[in-house]
Motif scaffolding. Structure first.
Motif, PDB file in Angstrom:
ATOM      1  N   UNK A 231       0.862  -1.181   0.000  1.00 36.34           N
ATOM      2  CA  UNK A 231       0.000   0.000   0.000  1.00 36.34           C
ATOM      3  C   UNK A 231       0.892   1.222   0.000  1.00 36.34           C
ATOM      4  N   UNK A 232       0.695   2.088  -0.996  1.00 35.87           N
ATOM      5  CA  UNK A 232       1.355   3.397  -1.036  1.00 35.87           C
ATOM      6  C   UNK A 232       0.268   4.453  -1.021  1.00 35.87           C
ATOM      7  N   UNK A 233       0.382   5.395  -0.109  1.00 36.19           N
ATOM      8  CA  UNK A 233      -0.629   6.452   0.011  1.00 36.19           C
ATOM      9  C   UNK A 233       0.062   7.783   0.278  1.00 36.19           C
ATOM     10  N   UNK A 234       1.039   8.099  -0.575  1.00 30.31           N
ATOM     11  CA  UNK A 234       1.762   9.348  -0.382  1.00 30.31           C
ATOM     12  C   UNK A 234       1.957  10.109  -1.692  1.00 30.31           C
ATOM     13  N   UNK A 235       0.993   9.951  -2.607  1.00 30.87           N
ATOM     14  CA  UNK A 235       0.999  10.765  -3.832  1.00 30.87           C
ATOM     15  C   UNK A 235       0.860  12.230  -3.449  1.00 30.87           C
ATOM     16  N   UNK A 236       1.420  13.103  -4.266  1.00 26.57           N
ATOM     17  CA  UNK A 236       1.333  14.542  -4.025  1.00 26.57           C
ATOM     18  C   UNK A 236       0.106  15.071  -4.757  1.00 26.57           C
ATOM     19  N   UNK A 237      -1.042  15.081  -4.078  1.00 28.05           N
ATOM     20  CA  UNK A 237      -2.279  15.583  -4.660  1.00 28.05           C
ATOM     21  C   UNK A 237      -2.640  16.921  -4.044  1.00 28.05           C
ATOM     22  N   UNK A 238      -2.918  17.907  -4.879  1.00 27.97           N
ATOM     23  CA  UNK A 238      -3.364  19.231  -4.431  1.00 27.97           C
ATOM     24  C   UNK A 238      -4.866  19.282  -4.699  1.00 27.97           C
ATOM     25  N   UNK A 239      -5.674  19.033  -3.657  1.00 23.34           N
ATOM     26  CA  UNK A 239      -7.081  18.735  -3.857  1.00 23.34           C
ATOM     27  C   UNK A 239      -8.009  19.775  -3.245  1.00 23.34           C
ATOM     28  N   UNK A 240      -9.089  20.061  -4.000  1.00 23.48           N
ATOM     29  CA  UNK A 240     -10.152  20.971  -3.578  1.00 23.48           C
ATOM     30  C   UNK A 240     -11.479  20.219  -3.647  1.00 23.48           C
TER      31      UNK A 240
END
Length: 193
Positions: A45-54
């Motif tokens: 499990x990888x859960x460290x994507x760089x998402x800039x979310x609104x």
């Protein structure tokens, strides 16, 4: 152009190594080892994507534009829609076996992956569009001003609260910098075809 209202409402899922505002948009430097994946085939499990979310509504669409100037194994950028660590969709262009691939990963507890090679997209500007209507998210992508092509139709609970925006990951290397040149909200697609 990056919509300033979206930018003001956005937060990072995982902070990137660096972010710099430029005349073109945002330069995002990914951390080596960053990724988004759950269990299937690999067991990790990888859960460290760089998402800039609104915030992303039940009848909404978002477009993310970026320059495809990366070429290392599993470098990736595009749009991320996220409800939780177990429920999300990422869609964009990922380099696999030396070739840019347009595709999507849909995750509901476990991830899947679908791709199609787009070698002629390298060095050009890519737009990924995610349109949410009813019980589905429709993902389309294009390069430059060419017509959009269908990438994926994925089920989504219409009551699910989602956040959406640009993302990038560098699973295997240091030094990935993605230039996000556009991010805007628009009306959802009127039809599937």
């Amino acid at each position: 152009m990056i919509d300033p209202d979206l930018l003001a409402a956005a937060t990072w899922t995982t902070e990137p190594a660096a972010v710099r505002r430029t005349d073109e948009g945002l330069e995002v430097s990914a951390v080596r080892g960053s990724d988004a994946w759950r269990v299937t085939s690999y067991g990790f499990v990888h859960d460290d994507a760089h998402g800039l979310l609104a915030p992303f509504g039940a009848r909404d669409a978002v477009e993310v534009r970026f320059r495809l100037d990366y070429d290392q194994q599993f470098d990736q950028a595009g749009v991320l829609l996220r409800a939780s660590p177990q429920t999300w969709v990422k869609a964009g262009v990922e380099v696999s076996d030396g070739v840019p691939q347009v595709g999507a990963v849909v995750t509901a507890g476990r991830s899947d992956w679908s791709v199609a090679p787009v070698p002629d997209w390298h060095g050009r500007e890519v737009t990924v569009r995610a349109s949410r209507e009813g019980d589905a998210v429709t993902v389309r992508a294009r390069v430059d001003d060419e017509p959009f092509r269908l990438v994926r139709v994925a089920p989504v609970d219409p009551d699910l609260e989602l956040r959406a925006g640009p993302y990038c990951c560098a699973p295997t290397r240091d030094g990935l910098v993605v230039t996000v040149t556009g991010w805007r909200r628009t009306a959802p697609d009127a039809a599937l075809h």
